[in-house]
Design an enzyme around this catalytic site. Structure first.
Site, PDB file in Angstrom:
ATOM      1  N   HIS A  86     -13.330   1.269   9.916  1.00  0.00           N
ATOM      2  CA  HIS A  86     -12.677   2.018   8.836  1.00  0.00           C
ATOM      3  C   HIS A  86     -11.176   2.172   9.028  1.00  0.00           C
ATOM      4  O   HIS A  86     -10.408   2.015   8.090  1.00  0.00           O
ATOM      5  CB  HIS A  86     -13.327   3.401   8.767  1.00  0.00           C
ATOM      6  CG  HIS A  86     -12.835   4.237   7.635  1.00  0.00           C
ATOM      7  ND1 HIS A  86     -12.875   3.806   6.321  1.00  0.00           N
ATOM      8  CD2 HIS A  86     -12.288   5.485   7.601  1.00  0.00           C
ATOM      9  CE1 HIS A  86     -12.387   4.758   5.530  1.00  0.00           C
ATOM     10  NE2 HIS A  86     -12.008   5.773   6.292  1.00  0.00           N
TER      11      HIS A  86
ATOM     12  N   HIS B 249     -16.333   4.486  10.117  1.00  0.00           N
ATOM     13  CA  HIS B 249     -16.780   5.503   9.169  1.00  0.00           C
ATOM     14  C   HIS B 249     -18.295   5.577   9.257  1.00  0.00           C
ATOM     15  O   HIS B 249     -18.969   4.550   9.230  1.00  0.00           O
ATOM     16  CB  HIS B 249     -16.337   5.158   7.747  1.00  0.00           C
ATOM     17  CG  HIS B 249     -16.390   6.341   6.839  1.00  0.00           C
ATOM     18  ND1 HIS B 249     -17.575   6.881   6.394  1.00  0.00           N
ATOM     19  CD2 HIS B 249     -15.412   7.122   6.326  1.00  0.00           C
ATOM     20  CE1 HIS B 249     -17.314   7.933   5.636  1.00  0.00           C
ATOM     21  NE2 HIS B 249     -16.008   8.101   5.575  1.00  0.00           N
TER      22      HIS B 249
ATOM     23  N   GLU C 193     -13.415  18.406   5.112  1.00  0.00           N
ATOM     24  CA  GLU C 193     -13.963  17.170   5.683  1.00  0.00           C
ATOM     25  C   GLU C 193     -14.161  17.340   7.184  1.00  0.00           C
ATOM     26  O   GLU C 193     -13.662  18.302   7.781  1.00  0.00           O
ATOM     27  CB  GLU C 193     -13.017  15.993   5.406  1.00  0.00           C
ATOM     28  CG  GLU C 193     -12.984  15.587   3.935  1.00  0.00           C
ATOM     29  CD  GLU C 193     -12.221  14.305   3.685  1.00  0.00           C
ATOM     30  OE1 GLU C 193     -11.371  13.931   4.502  1.00  0.00           O
ATOM     31  OE2 GLU C 193     -12.492  13.676   2.653  1.00  0.00           O
TER      32      GLU C 193
ATOM     33  N   SER D 176      -4.350   9.868   6.927  1.00  0.00           N
ATOM     34  CA  SER D 176      -3.584   8.614   6.917  1.00  0.00           C
ATOM     35  C   SER D 176      -2.794   8.392   5.637  1.00  0.00           C
ATOM     36  O   SER D 176      -1.704   7.798   5.698  1.00  0.00           O
ATOM     37  CB  SER D 176      -4.472   7.416   7.223  1.00  0.00           C
ATOM     38  OG  SER D 176      -5.651   7.490   6.516  1.00  0.00           O
TER      39      SER D 176
ATOM     40  N   GLY E  58       0.850  -1.189   0.000  1.00  0.00           N
ATOM     41  CA  GLY E  58       0.000   0.000   0.000  1.00  0.00           C
ATOM     42  C   GLY E  58       0.885   1.237   0.000  1.00  0.00           C
ATOM     43  O   GLY E  58       2.091   1.158  -0.259  1.00  0.00           O
ATOM     44  N   ILE E  59       0.291   2.377   0.328  1.00  0.00           N
ATOM     45  CA  ILE E  59       1.052   3.626   0.232  1.00  0.00           C
ATOM     46  C   ILE E  59       2.262   3.620   1.161  1.00  0.00           C
ATOM     47  O   ILE E  59       3.362   4.053   0.771  1.00  0.00           O
ATOM     48  CB  ILE E  59       0.132   4.844   0.506  1.00  0.00           C
ATOM     49  CG1 ILE E  59       0.840   6.138   0.113  1.00  0.00           C
ATOM     50  CG2 ILE E  59      -0.345   4.908   1.963  1.00  0.00           C
ATOM     51  CD1 ILE E  59      -0.104   7.324  -0.015  1.00  0.00           C
ATOM     52  N   ALA E  60       2.098   3.103   2.386  1.00  0.00           N
ATOM     53  CA  ALA E  60       3.193   3.158   3.353  1.00  0.00           C
ATOM     54  C   ALA E  60       4.358   2.275   2.921  1.00  0.00           C
ATOM     55  O   ALA E  60       5.523   2.699   2.968  1.00  0.00           O
ATOM     56  CB  ALA E  60       2.688   2.733   4.736  1.00  0.00           C
TER      57      ALA E  60
ATOM     58  N   ARG F 267      -8.646   9.365  14.446  1.00  0.00           N
ATOM     59  CA  ARG F 267      -7.928   9.982  13.329  1.00  0.00           C
ATOM     60  C   ARG F 267      -8.733  11.104  12.697  1.00  0.00           C
ATOM     61  O   ARG F 267      -9.931  10.972  12.464  1.00  0.00           O
ATOM     62  CB  ARG F 267      -7.639   8.913  12.275  1.00  0.00           C
ATOM     63  CG  ARG F 267      -6.936   9.433  11.050  1.00  0.00           C
ATOM     64  CD  ARG F 267      -6.953   8.401   9.938  1.00  0.00           C
ATOM     65  NE  ARG F 267      -8.296   8.155   9.475  1.00  0.00           N
ATOM     66  CZ  ARG F 267      -8.656   8.112   8.191  1.00  0.00           C
ATOM     67  NH1 ARG F 267      -7.759   8.301   7.248  1.00  0.00           N
ATOM     68  NH2 ARG F 267      -9.900   7.862   7.845  1.00  0.00           N
TER      69      ARG F 267
ATOM     70  N   ARG G 265     -15.473  12.150  13.422  1.00  0.00           N
ATOM     71  CA  ARG G 265     -16.065  10.892  12.954  1.00  0.00           C
ATOM     72  C   ARG G 265     -16.684  10.052  14.054  1.00  0.00           C
ATOM     73  O   ARG G 265     -17.714   9.411  13.848  1.00  0.00           O
ATOM     74  CB  ARG G 265     -14.984  10.049  12.275  1.00  0.00           C
ATOM     75  CG  ARG G 265     -14.772  10.476  10.869  1.00  0.00           C
ATOM     76  CD  ARG G 265     -14.138   9.399  10.062  1.00  0.00           C
ATOM     77  NE  ARG G 265     -14.026   9.914   8.706  1.00  0.00           N
ATOM     78  CZ  ARG G 265     -13.032   9.647   7.887  1.00  0.00           C
ATOM     79  NH1 ARG G 265     -12.052   8.861   8.284  1.00  0.00           N
ATOM     80  NH2 ARG G 265     -13.011  10.136   6.676  1.00  0.00           N
TER      81      ARG G 265
ATOM     82  N   LEU H 118      -8.192   2.556  -2.481  1.00  0.00           N
ATOM     83  CA  LEU H 118      -9.618   2.899  -2.348  1.00  0.00           C
ATOM     84  C   LEU H 118      -9.847   4.328  -1.835  1.00  0.00           C
ATOM     85  O   LEU H 118     -10.979   4.808  -1.850  1.00  0.00           O
ATOM     86  CB  LEU H 118     -10.301   1.940  -1.366  1.00  0.00           C
ATOM     87  CG  LEU H 118     -10.337   0.460  -1.738  1.00  0.00           C
ATOM     88  CD1 LEU H 118     -11.021  -0.331  -0.625  1.00  0.00           C
ATOM     89  CD2 LEU H 118     -11.059   0.256  -3.059  1.00  0.00           C
TER      90      LEU H 118
ATOM     91  N   GLN I 135     -10.702   7.881  -1.180  1.00  0.00           N
ATOM     92  CA  GLN I 135     -11.490   8.769  -2.053  1.00  0.00           C
ATOM     93  C   GLN I 135     -11.265  10.237  -1.741  1.00  0.00           C
ATOM     94  O   GLN I 135     -11.157  11.067  -2.624  1.00  0.00           O
ATOM     95  CB  GLN I 135     -12.980   8.492  -1.855  1.00  0.00           C
ATOM     96  CG  GLN I 135     -13.435   7.130  -2.270  1.00  0.00           C
ATOM     97  CD  GLN I 135     -14.910   6.913  -1.954  1.00  0.00           C
ATOM     98  OE1 GLN I 135     -15.511   7.686  -1.215  1.00  0.00           O
ATOM     99  NE2 GLN I 135     -15.477   5.870  -2.516  1.00  0.00           N
TER     100      GLN I 135
END
Ligand code: FAD
Length: 487
Positions: free
Chosen positions: A330, A226, A110, A370, A13-15, A365, A273, A41, A43
């Site tokens: 989430h 989420h 957000e 993230s 993944g990104i990390a 978070r 959240r 994923l 968004q």
């Protein structure tokens, strides 16, 4: 790959990818189950204080408020101060962020953010665009070798140093590999819950690996739900209805069409959240919850193409009707305890991304922090690993510590239901204690049971409400950590 001993990165993944890229020119062997990941994923986008009227301090403040001041202030500082250069770095790798007619970055707002600061690419396709650019860079750079369809299911130790991994391929064959260091970047735990926004593969397998060598864990009880996954009864992995819709004016409604968040929090639909998720969770037990995004009107398809297509594919036209939503597991704020450079309590073992916990997110978070975490701390870790010598660390004999068998499908379903009921947005002591007993039994059958036990034990230890950890039957009033650290 050269014959030199690689750094082994578990997770693409990104990390994991950013760590691998930043470790250049040291050879990296990146191991992943599949090209799918939560990163792809994503968004909403990436939080960064790049507007003229914004600042890293304001971003840090919002991060700490969302995290109930349980965050590590110095780590939050590293994150928010590193955001602008993270965006610039991604641009140099070819990511084209959305801009307005004047060429300025378009910034969305957000929940929990005091102002618009979410940078995005391809509308709501930020994760996919960023991952494509990172993959292209990894291929170009030549020092990263990627193996897919492999399951890392054990660690190799020499003395008390982690010095390699063992893996199982799809055909059942096994292999043990040496590395000069091992980085766990396996993502979150949403797949262990009955309803999640995560891919099912986000199942805490990296936590299980770290638990086998008794690496220190931190804040495992903090799981973010989420508030607006698309409600599809009977489905495990649910598509997400991005929070950016609420930033664009969409409102949550109950089964009578009454706004859900009115008088619940001053920020109403843009409240943190955990607050929104608890409300949606409760509404779910009283007839359901809906997100009314009809006000976005004919612009919907252009601004939110992913959500639009997803709703339409399930027979919901979001321009004409409210979208049915539910709370879903989430993001995991807790994880393998690491410092700012990704070092765990075990020499030779590092962790980064969602599986790690350096204290940046505190008890909850802040939205869109993230992907940023993966970039900022992945780059730090990669740069640190560059200087590791080309030797197998530790001394003495080698030994393999395996994670053990996985639960059967039926048992895994049972565990997911158990965690959803016991470790959901609202928790009750009696339910959690009972779940703890059941999980102890499941832990004898499969490694996921062991991870679930660790989560439940951590939740039972935290007796007061804090951030995403919320007792319905709290013993004491909620208390945040000292505000002084952020003064
Ligand atoms: C639907 C959705 C939307 C989101 N939107 C946003 C957003 O807009 N902004 C934001 O900041 N965050 C967002 N997030 C959160 C963010 O995407 C994740 O926290 C982040 O991408 C995690 O990155 P990672 O690299 O740690 O893990 P992941 O991207 O999950 O990657 C984990 C990798 O580990 C591999 N792996 C796991 N176990 C093993 C094993 N045993 N052996 C080998 N490989 C293994 C997997 O194959 C995968 O390659 C979103 C999350 C979801 C699910």
């Amino acid at each position: 790959m050269s014959a030199r001993l690689p750094i082994i990165v578990v997770g693409g993944g990104i990390a994991g990818l950013v760590t691998a890229i930043a470790a250049a020119p040291t050879p990296v062997l990146l191991l992943q189950r599949s090209p799918q990941s939560a990163s792809r994923l994503a968004q909403g986008g990436i939080a960064a204080a790049v507007a003229a009227n914004d600042s890293a301090q304001a971003h840090a403040h919002d991060t700490a408020v969302a995290g109930s001041f349980h965050n590590d202030a110095a780590i939050v500082d590293l994150l928010t101060r590193g955001a602008a250069s993270a965006i610039h770095w991604l641009e140099t790798l070819g990511v084209v962020f959305d801009r307005d007619a004047d060429g300025n970055l378009q910034l969305a707002r957000e929940g929990g953010h005091g102002q618009s600061r979410i940078v995005h690419a391809g509308g709501d396709a930020t994760g996919a665009r960023v991952m494509d650019a990172l993959l292209a860079e990894a291929r170009r750079s030549g020092h990263v070798t990627r193996w897919s369809s492999v399951e890392v299911d054990g660690l190799m130790l020499r003395g008390d140093h982690v010095c390699g991994v063992c893996l199982t391929r799809e055909d059942g064959s096994r292999e043990a590999l040496h590395g000069r260091a091992v980085v766990i970047a396996t993502g979150g735990i949403g797949g262990l819950f009955a309803q999640t926004s995560n891919p099912a593969e986000a199942d805490g397998s990296g936590l299980a690996l770290a638990l086998t060598v008794a690496a220190t864990m931190r804040d495992l009880e903090f799981v973010q739900f989420h508030p607006t996954a698309l409600a599809l009864p009977g489905r495990h992995s649910l598509p997400l209805v991005t929070e950016a819709l609420r930033g664009a004016g969409a409102r949550l409604l109950d089964s009578h069409g009454v706004p859900l968040m009115a008088r619940v929090h001053p920020m109403e639909d843009l409240a943190p959240r955990d607050v929104v998720a608890r409300r949606v969770w409760q509404a779910g037990r009283q007839g359901g919850a809906w997100l009314d995004a009809r006000g976005i009107g004919s612009d919907f398809q252009r601004r939110f193409p992913t959500v639009f297509e997803m709703c339409m594919s399930h027979g919901i036209d979001p321009r004409q009707q409210p979208i049915p939503v539910t709370a879903a597991a989430h993001f995991h704020m807790g994880g393998i305890a690491v410092d700012a450079d990704g070092c765990t309590s075990m020499p030779g073992l590092y962790a980064v991304g969602e599986v790690a916990c350096n204290g940046v997110h505190g008890a909850n978070r802040l939205a869109s922090n993230s992907l940023l975490e993966g970039i900022v701390f992945g780059r730090r870790l990669g740069m640190r690993l560059r200087s590791l010598p080309d030797i197998i660390p530790g001394s003495g004999n080698f030994r393999l510590v395996r994670r053990g068998p996985a639960l059967t499908t039926a048992r895994l379903t049972q565990l997911r239901e158990l965690l959803m009921a016991a470790m959901g947005p609202v928790r009750r002591r009696a339910v959690l204690r009972e779940a703890s007993q059941e999980c102890l039994a499941l832990a004898k059958e499969g490694w996921q049971g062991g991870v679930a036990c660790a989560l439940i034990e951590a939740a039972l230890r935290r007796t007061h409400n804090l951030g995403a950890h919320h007792w319905e039957d709290a013993e004491m009033p909620g208390q945040g950590a000292s505000l002084r650290q952020f003064a």
